[in-house]
Scaffold this motif. Structure first.
Motif, PDB file in Angstrom:
ATOM      1  N   SER A  79       0.832  -1.208   0.000  1.00  0.00           N
ATOM      2  CA  SER A  79       0.000   0.000   0.000  1.00  0.00           C
ATOM      3  C   SER A  79       0.867   1.258   0.000  1.00  0.00           C
ATOM      4  O   SER A  79       0.557   2.241  -0.683  1.00  0.00           O
ATOM      5  CB  SER A  79      -0.915   0.006   1.227  1.00  0.00           C
ATOM      6  N   GLN A  80       1.952   1.238   0.753  1.00  0.00           N
ATOM      7  CA  GLN A  80       2.851   2.382   0.794  1.00  0.00           C
ATOM      8  C   GLN A  80       3.492   2.643  -0.566  1.00  0.00           C
ATOM      9  O   GLN A  80       3.598   3.789  -1.015  1.00  0.00           O
ATOM     10  CB  GLN A  80       3.948   2.166   1.852  1.00  0.00           C
ATOM     11  N   ILE A  81       3.900   1.573  -1.221  1.00  0.00           N
ATOM     12  CA  ILE A  81       4.522   1.705  -2.547  1.00  0.00           C
ATOM     13  C   ILE A  81       3.522   2.269  -3.552  1.00  0.00           C
ATOM     14  O   ILE A  81       3.832   3.193  -4.313  1.00  0.00           O
ATOM     15  CB  ILE A  81       5.067   0.342  -3.038  1.00  0.00           C
ATOM     16  N   LEU A  82       2.306   1.724  -3.538  1.00  0.00           N
ATOM     17  CA  LEU A  82       1.276   2.185  -4.479  1.00  0.00           C
ATOM     18  C   LEU A  82       0.929   3.666  -4.229  1.00  0.00           C
ATOM     19  O   LEU A  82       0.812   4.453  -5.178  1.00  0.00           O
ATOM     20  CB  LEU A  82       0.011   1.330  -4.337  1.00  0.00           C
ATOM     21  N   ALA A  83       0.776   4.020  -2.959  1.00  0.00           N
ATOM     22  CA  ALA A  83       0.449   5.418  -2.620  1.00  0.00           C
ATOM     23  C   ALA A  83       1.561   6.355  -3.062  1.00  0.00           C
ATOM     24  O   ALA A  83       1.299   7.446  -3.599  1.00  0.00           O
ATOM     25  CB  ALA A  83       0.212   5.546  -1.116  1.00  0.00           C
ATOM     26  N   THR A  84       2.813   5.946  -2.852  1.00  0.00           N
ATOM     27  CA  THR A  84       3.956   6.775  -3.246  1.00  0.00           C
ATOM     28  C   THR A  84       4.026   6.933  -4.756  1.00  0.00           C
ATOM     29  O   THR A  84       4.298   8.035  -5.268  1.00  0.00           O
ATOM     30  CB  THR A  84       5.269   6.154  -2.725  1.00  0.00           C
ATOM     31  N   VAL A  85       3.777   5.849  -5.481  1.00  0.00           N
ATOM     32  CA  VAL A  85       3.806   5.902  -6.955  1.00  0.00           C
ATOM     33  C   VAL A  85       2.718   6.845  -7.487  1.00  0.00           C
ATOM     34  O   VAL A  85       2.966   7.660  -8.383  1.00  0.00           O
ATOM     35  CB  VAL A  85       3.636   4.485  -7.554  1.00  0.00           C
ATOM     36  N   ILE A  86       1.520   6.739  -6.929  1.00  0.00           N
ATOM     37  CA  ILE A  86       0.418   7.615  -7.361  1.00  0.00           C
ATOM     38  C   ILE A  86       0.751   9.080  -7.081  1.00  0.00           C
ATOM     39  O   ILE A  86       0.556   9.955  -7.925  1.00  0.00           O
ATOM     40  CB  ILE A  86      -0.901   7.210  -6.660  1.00  0.00           C
ATOM     41  N   PHE A  87       1.278   9.335  -5.885  1.00  0.00           N
ATOM     42  CA  PHE A  87       1.642  10.699  -5.517  1.00  0.00           C
ATOM     43  C   PHE A  87       2.742  11.235  -6.438  1.00  0.00           C
ATOM     44  O   PHE A  87       2.665  12.378  -6.927  1.00  0.00           O
ATOM     45  CB  PHE A  87       2.118  10.740  -4.065  1.00  0.00           C
ATOM     46  N   ALA A  88       3.788  10.442  -6.681  1.00  0.00           N
ATOM     47  CA  ALA A  88       4.896  10.879  -7.536  1.00  0.00           C
ATOM     48  C   ALA A  88       4.420  11.153  -8.959  1.00  0.00           C
ATOM     49  O   ALA A  88       4.810  12.158  -9.583  1.00  0.00           O
ATOM     50  CB  ALA A  88       6.003   9.822  -7.542  1.00  0.00           C
ATOM     51  N   ALA A  89       3.552  10.260  -9.466  1.00  0.00           N
ATOM     52  CA  ALA A  89       3.014  10.456 -10.820  1.00  0.00           C
ATOM     53  C   ALA A  89       2.194  11.739 -10.897  1.00  0.00           C
ATOM     54  O   ALA A  89       2.276  12.497 -11.880  1.00  0.00           O
ATOM     55  CB  ALA A  89       2.157   9.252 -11.214  1.00  0.00           C
TER      56      ALA A  89
END
Length: 451
Positions: free
Chosen positions: A3-13
């Motif tokens: 979940s942390q990885i997915l949230a970070t990827v969405i935020f970075a994108a």
């Protein structure tokens, strides 16, 4: 962890797309918010509760949303107090614009200084800073740049130096109060700080920086503007302030509403009225006095895209908070600073300033609030000290480049539409050095006063 990885990827994108500017930013944050809710909260975390906490609709029925009882809670998810306040101020400003209020102020000042270009430069910088303490800096730059271009055609001078100076001073003035710049609105409503809290803490150094900035821009541009005055044609039909007033009744009413808003904001710590209540009051007064056609125009011109942008942004940042990504960032900053308060303040101010120079300072401020909250909880440092550091860093760092703050983009856009292209090189040549100077002053001020 997933979940942390997915949230970070969405935020970075989302951040990359905002900087890229190929897709309108409100569309970008809306898509990112939808992905955060569906992919992270529902699919990865299986947590409808995280969705409800982030959407935060319960805030509307909380007594503290409308009237402060002295207790404050850090906002989680969508900060509806910010949304309601900004909406109310937008409605008020649209009403004032229709009445010719802003154009009238500019023309009155120009006439008072006898249309001398150098004096217009100085007074418009001061006006930009003072108005931005009470009205969103984006709006201030919008009308000031438009009037500056109009005056430049009549008075025969290059408006670019003046517009650059107005942009810088608008962001600088906005840093002095809670309602001046969007990052401050978010910080204030999230952490429970008042208009007076900001003015007593960021206002002092902002005024000092304003004096330095006025002297700096005067030294940069006075010679060129004086030459414009000498070369000006003697047969000029100078614009008169009365030309700006289309309807005297509407003008007086808009002035009274503006004064009411200023009084309510200054006294809201004493009255207990929250900024959401104040936003609702000024919006109601504006609508009630605008007439049927006026109301249509106000809502037709309202900046819905910015409101959608804010809502989507809060959802995405809420995702980082729910997945504890922001706690990890706070811990990392605490580790590299070895718990040293001075180092933490320097990191917050300069990280905020540098990042805000290249990306919109609004999403960065919203992201950093939970970070500094976690830092204050785990490190030996006062939350307020970090809040003032974040405020000054984001507000002033955004001045360094043409894309650092929304006010910069707005002012440059107005100039460009009127045939005055402000390049990155020309903007940064003047604004980057003074940005570094004022951020250094703020760093010294924070360390000397609070640590």
């Amino acid at each position: 962890m997933v979940s942390q990885i997915l949230a970070t990827v969405i935020f970075a994108a989302m951040f990359i797309m905002i900087v890229w500017e190929k897709i309108e930013r409100h569309i970008t944050t809306t898509i990112a918010a939808a992905l955060m809710i569906v992919v992270v909260f529902l699919i990865s975390m299986h947590s409808p509760q995280a969705v409800m906490e982030t959407l935060n609709f319960k805030e509307f029925i909380s007594p503290g949303f409308w009237y402060s009882n002295g207790a404050t809670e850090t906002a989680v998810g969508i900060n509806w107090e910010t949304i309601v306040f900004i909406t109310g101020m937008m409605i008020m400003v649209e009403g004032m614009g229709r009445a010719g209020f802003f154009r009238w102020i500019c023309l009155v000042i120009a006439k008072l200084v006898k249309y001398k270009t150098v004096l217009i430069l100085v007074t418009f910088m001061l006006m930009s800073a003072v108005l931005s303490m009470f009205i969103d800096s984006i709006t201030v730059v919008l009308f000031l740049a438009a009037v500056t271009v109009e005056l430049s055609k009549t008075l025969e001078f290059d408006p670019v130096p003046m517009i650059i100076s107005e942009i810088f001073c608008a962001n600088l003035g906005g840093s002095a109060t809670m309602c001046g710049d969007p990052p401050n609105i978010i910080i204030g409503t999230s952490l429970g700080y008042t208009f007076g809290d900001f003015f007593k803490n960021t206002g002092v150094i902002s005024i000092l920086c304003l004096i330095v900035a006025v002297v700096y821009f005067y030294a940069c541009f006075r010679r060129r503007l004086k030459i414009s005055d000498k070369n000006r044609s003697k047969k000029i039909d100078y614009p008169q302030p009365s030309e700006a007033i289309k309807n005297k009744k509407s003008f007086v009413v808009s002035a009274v509403i503006f004064i009411t808003a200023v009084v309510l904001l200054i006294t809201h710590a004493q009255t207990g009225l929250t900024v959401s209540s104040i936003g609702l009051i000024v919006a109601f007064l504006t609508i009630a006095t605008s007439g049927k056609e006026g109301i249509k125009q106000i809502f037709r011109r309202l900046d819905y895209k910015t409101l959608v942008f804010f809502i989507g942004l809060f959802v995405v940042v809420g995702g980082l908070e729910e997945t504890k990504v922001l706690d990890a960032i706070a811990g990392f900053i605490g580790n590299i600073s070895s718990g040293n308060s001075v180092v933490m303040v320097i990191i917050v101010i300069w990280l905020s300033a540098i990042i805000s120079a290249f990306v919109d300072n609004i999403p960065f401020a919203a992201t950093m609030i939970p970070v500094i909250t976690a830092m204050a909880a785990t490190q030996d440092i006062n939350l307020a000290t970090l809040a003032w550091s974040l405020s000054l860093g984001t507000d002033l760092g955004g001045n360094a480049t043409p894309i650092g703050a929304s006010a910069n983009v707005m002012g440059i856009s107005v100039a460009g539409k009127n045939g005055h292209n402000i390049t990155w090189g020309r903007y940064c040549r003047y604004c980057a050095p003074i940005t570094i100077i004022v951020v250094v002053l703020c760093t010294v001020y924070i360390i000397a006063k609070y640590l």
